[in-house]
Design an enzyme around this catalytic site. Structure first.
Site, PDB file in Angstrom:
ATOM      1  N   LYS A  46       0.865  -1.180   0.000  1.00  0.00           N
ATOM      2  CA  LYS A  46       0.000   0.000   0.000  1.00  0.00           C
ATOM      3  C   LYS A  46       0.895   1.221   0.000  1.00  0.00           C
ATOM      4  O   LYS A  46       2.032   1.167   0.461  1.00  0.00           O
ATOM      5  CB  LYS A  46      -0.902   0.024   1.246  1.00  0.00           C
ATOM      6  CG  LYS A  46      -2.178   0.803   1.060  1.00  0.00           C
ATOM      7  CD  LYS A  46      -3.244  -0.027   0.366  1.00  0.00           C
ATOM      8  CE  LYS A  46      -4.543   0.721   0.205  1.00  0.00           C
ATOM      9  NZ  LYS A  46      -5.635  -0.191  -0.153  1.00  0.00           N
TER      10      LYS A  46
HETATM   11  P1  NAD Z   1     -13.079   7.766  -2.255  1.00  0.00           P
HETATM   12  O1  NAD Z   1     -12.031   8.781  -2.031  1.00  0.00           O
HETATM   13  O2  NAD Z   1     -13.576   7.545  -3.639  1.00  0.00           O
HETATM   14  O3  NAD Z   1     -14.350   8.052  -1.329  1.00  0.00           O
HETATM   15  C1  NAD Z   1     -14.223   8.216   0.052  1.00  0.00           C
HETATM   16  C2  NAD Z   1     -15.580   8.531   0.653  1.00  0.00           C
HETATM   17  O4  NAD Z   1     -15.421   8.577   2.083  1.00  0.00           O
HETATM   18  C3  NAD Z   1     -16.162   9.854   0.208  1.00  0.00           C
HETATM   19  O5  NAD Z   1     -17.549   9.736   0.004  1.00  0.00           O
HETATM   20  C4  NAD Z   1     -15.883  10.761   1.404  1.00  0.00           C
HETATM   21  O6  NAD Z   1     -16.811  11.821   1.539  1.00  0.00           O
HETATM   22  C5  NAD Z   1     -16.050   9.778   2.548  1.00  0.00           C
HETATM   23  N1  NAD Z   1     -15.419  10.265   3.761  1.00  0.00           N
HETATM   24  C6  NAD Z   1     -14.186  10.815   3.874  1.00  0.00           C
HETATM   25  N2  NAD Z   1     -13.978  11.211   5.148  1.00  0.00           N
HETATM   26  C7  NAD Z   1     -15.111  10.907   5.834  1.00  0.00           C
HETATM   27  C8  NAD Z   1     -15.516  11.070   7.176  1.00  0.00           C
HETATM   28  N3  NAD Z   1     -14.720  11.635   8.081  1.00  0.00           N
HETATM   29  N4  NAD Z   1     -16.753  10.635   7.532  1.00  0.00           N
HETATM   30  C9  NAD Z   1     -17.573  10.055   6.645  1.00  0.00           C
HETATM   31  N5  NAD Z   1     -17.239   9.880   5.352  1.00  0.00           N
HETATM   32  C10 NAD Z   1     -16.025  10.293   4.957  1.00  0.00           C
HETATM   33  O7  NAD Z   1     -12.472   6.407  -1.641  1.00  0.00           O
HETATM   34  P2  NAD Z   1     -12.835   4.914  -2.043  1.00  0.00           P
HETATM   35  O8  NAD Z   1     -11.909   4.481  -3.120  1.00  0.00           O
HETATM   36  O9  NAD Z   1     -14.300   4.755  -2.196  1.00  0.00           O
HETATM   37  O10 NAD Z   1     -12.343   4.139  -0.721  1.00  0.00           O
HETATM   38  C11 NAD Z   1     -13.166   4.032   0.437  1.00  0.00           C
HETATM   39  C12 NAD Z   1     -12.675   2.880   1.307  1.00  0.00           C
HETATM   40  O11 NAD Z   1     -12.690   1.674   0.539  1.00  0.00           O
HETATM   41  C13 NAD Z   1     -11.254   3.003   1.828  1.00  0.00           C
HETATM   42  O12 NAD Z   1     -11.166   2.389   3.078  1.00  0.00           O
HETATM   43  C14 NAD Z   1     -10.446   2.210   0.815  1.00  0.00           C
HETATM   44  O13 NAD Z   1      -9.215   1.758   1.344  1.00  0.00           O
HETATM   45  C15 NAD Z   1     -11.404   1.072   0.554  1.00  0.00           C
HETATM   46  N6  NAD Z   1     -11.175   0.352  -0.699  1.00  0.00           N
HETATM   47  C16 NAD Z   1     -11.186   1.001  -1.893  1.00  0.00           C
HETATM   48  C17 NAD Z   1     -10.982   0.275  -3.057  1.00  0.00           C
HETATM   49  C18 NAD Z   1     -11.055   0.908  -4.423  1.00  0.00           C
HETATM   50  O14 NAD Z   1     -11.011   0.172  -5.418  1.00  0.00           O
HETATM   51  N7  NAD Z   1     -11.204   2.210  -4.552  1.00  0.00           N
HETATM   52  C19 NAD Z   1     -10.736  -1.110  -2.995  1.00  0.00           C
HETATM   53  C20 NAD Z   1     -10.736  -1.737  -1.750  1.00  0.00           C
HETATM   54  C21 NAD Z   1     -10.971  -0.988  -0.607  1.00  0.00           C
END
Ligand code: NAD
Length: 417
Positions: free
Chosen positions: A105
């Site tokens: 990561k």
């Molecule tokens: P993103 O940046 O696209 O979206 C993040 C979301 O979280 C947004 O809606 C934002 O408003 C919200 N957020 C941020 N701070 C916040 C807070 N304090 N309270 C409530 N909501 C809050 O990110 P993403 O890619 O959707 O990733 C989200 C999670 O999923 C992370 O934990 C990431 O590690 C995990 N993840 C992502 C992927 C991927 O393919 N993008 C794959 C596996 C896991």
């Protein structure tokens, strides 16, 4: 980052799974720390002509199963402890779903929303250059995570390709996944994580005599993971009754219009102010069948867990539930479909993208979906079987399955020298 160590939390989870299968101490020691920790500091010029020093990380946890693989997070709060935990979870996730990939990561401690497009591009290019040969299509393959997207991945790939020499310009496209389709991305990658969360929930429904149609779901996070999960769940007949993000939380007991909410978020960069809904003070206190944390780690704490009123938590985010909360949920009979299973769809389709880049071929959307579904289903079957065998939670069972595969590989290869 919270004051409690996220990496210690990840190691404690590994230890629980290790206890179930009696994992040999040498493998615990290896998996208790990342193999490599790369930290870079690099200068970036802002649009006003001033310079800023930016810190970036790439943590390579383990590569016994294949090249290091894992996302790049751009967020002000990114630090070494967080990235070490996220890297360890990638090793477990890739092993659990049977990918020939290891865990890594990375990230940069900046708020991308505070940068102009030009500033962001300069950060990405300089970060990629600073990482140099620490990444590569046969060595370590980044992908999107919080705060990064296909645009960022396209810039990373282009920077790496330009640093690789003309004869390798096209063969190194697989250095990152999650690219735009025209730059070598895969169909289905953008929504893959959200789609995988839905497959994991569908599998749970099958085992609990439930159907998606008519389920009430609360979602935290409306970014890549939460938004696609919410849309696909609504298309399957579920009601998305509340959504929260960094701007607030909104809800409607009869089900939100997820498409309209998406348009609102595109325009206003958050769910707050969405007219066709009520404002909600405490998202996790809303009564529902399913709660899907799809934002940050450590959101479902012990006190939040005590107030949850649902049957199952499906973890779209990485590390959203603390170990103390896990214990409360177990006591309350609330199932948790763990992150390492529920959000594995992203890395599965990243693997497909990498395969397509290596063979210079493009798969169809049906091909991608069916292969993703089948890998997620097999992993969910294995987790359920292990949970029954050990009388364990889905999380501990998932770690047991993943660790057994890693141990088997080490047993056969031996530990160098
Ligand atoms: P993103 O940046 O696209 O979206 C993040 C979301 O979280 C947004 O809606 C934002 O408003 C919200 N957020 C941020 N701070 C916040 C807070 N304090 N309270 C409530 N909501 C809050 O990110 P993403 O890619 O959707 O990733 C989200 C999670 O999923 C992370 O934990 C990431 O590690 C995990 N993840 C992502 C992927 C991927 O393919 N993008 C794959 C596996 C896991």
């Amino acid at each position: 980052m919270s004051s409690s160590s996220l990496h210690r939390q990840a190691v404690a989870q590994i230890d629980r799974g290790a206890d179930l299968i009696g994992l040999a101490p040498q493998y615990r020691a290896i998996l208790g720390q990342p193999k490599n920790e790369v930290i870079v500091n690099f200068p970036v010029q802002l649009d006003d002509g001033t310079w800023r020093s930016v810190r970036g990380y790439r943590i390579q946890h383990n590569n016994i199963l294949g090249p290091f693989k894992g996302g790049m997070r751009f967020d002000e709060g990114v630090d070494l402890d967080e990235v070490k935990a996220l890297a360890a979870w990638m090793t477990i996730k890739c092993s659990l779903v049977g990918l020939p990939l290891g865990g890594a990561k990375g990230g940069v401690a900046i708020d991308p929303s505070a940068l102009s497009e030009d500033e962001l591009r300069r950060v990405v290019r300089r970060f990629t250059a600073a990482l140099g040969s620490n990444i590569g299509p046969d060595h370590d393959i980044p992908a999107p995570d919080m705060g990064t997207d296909a645009r960022v991945m396209d810039w990373m790939m282009d920077t790496y390709a330009n640093m690789s020499g003309p004869e390798r310009r096209n063969s190194v496209k697989g250095v990152v996944t999650g690219k735009s389709i025209i730059c070598g991305g895969s169909v289905g990658r953008e929504e893959a994580t959200g789609r995988g969360v839905l497959y994991a929930l569908r599998h749970w429904c099958g085992e609990h005599d439930r159907v998606l149609d008519g389920l009430d779901i609360v979602v935290q996070g409306f970014g890549n993971v939460g938004r696609h999960f919410a849309r696909l769940a609504a298309e399957s007949g579920a009601r998305i009754i509340a959504v929260g993000d960094h701007t607030g939380a909104i809800g409607d007991p009869s089900g939100l219009d997820v498409h309209k909410l998406g348009l609102h978020v595109d325009e206003h960069r958050g769910v707050a102010g969405f007219g066709a809904a009520d404002v909600i003070d405490d998202l996790f206190a809303v009564e529902a069948d399913v709660v899907a944390p799809c934002a940050l780690e450590n959101q479902i704490t012990e006190s939040v867990a005590r107030n949850l009123r649902c049957e199952v938590v499906v973890e779209g985010a990485n590390g959203p539930t603390t170990p103390e909360a896990d214990a409360v949920l177990a006591g309350a009979g609330i199932d948790v479909i763990p992150d390492v299973l529920a959000n594995a769809g992203g890395v599965i389709v990243s693997y497909f993208e990498w395969l397509q880049n290596r063979s210079a071929r493009a798969w169809s959307a049906d091909d991608v979906d069916e292969r993703q579904r089948s890998m997620m289903w097999d992993a969910a079957d294995a987790v359920s079987a292990a949970a029954a065998e050990y009388g364990a939670s889905y999380r501990d069972a998932a770690y047991a399955v993943a660790l057994a595969r890693l141990a088997d590989t080490y047993d056969r290869r031996g530990i160098f020298p």
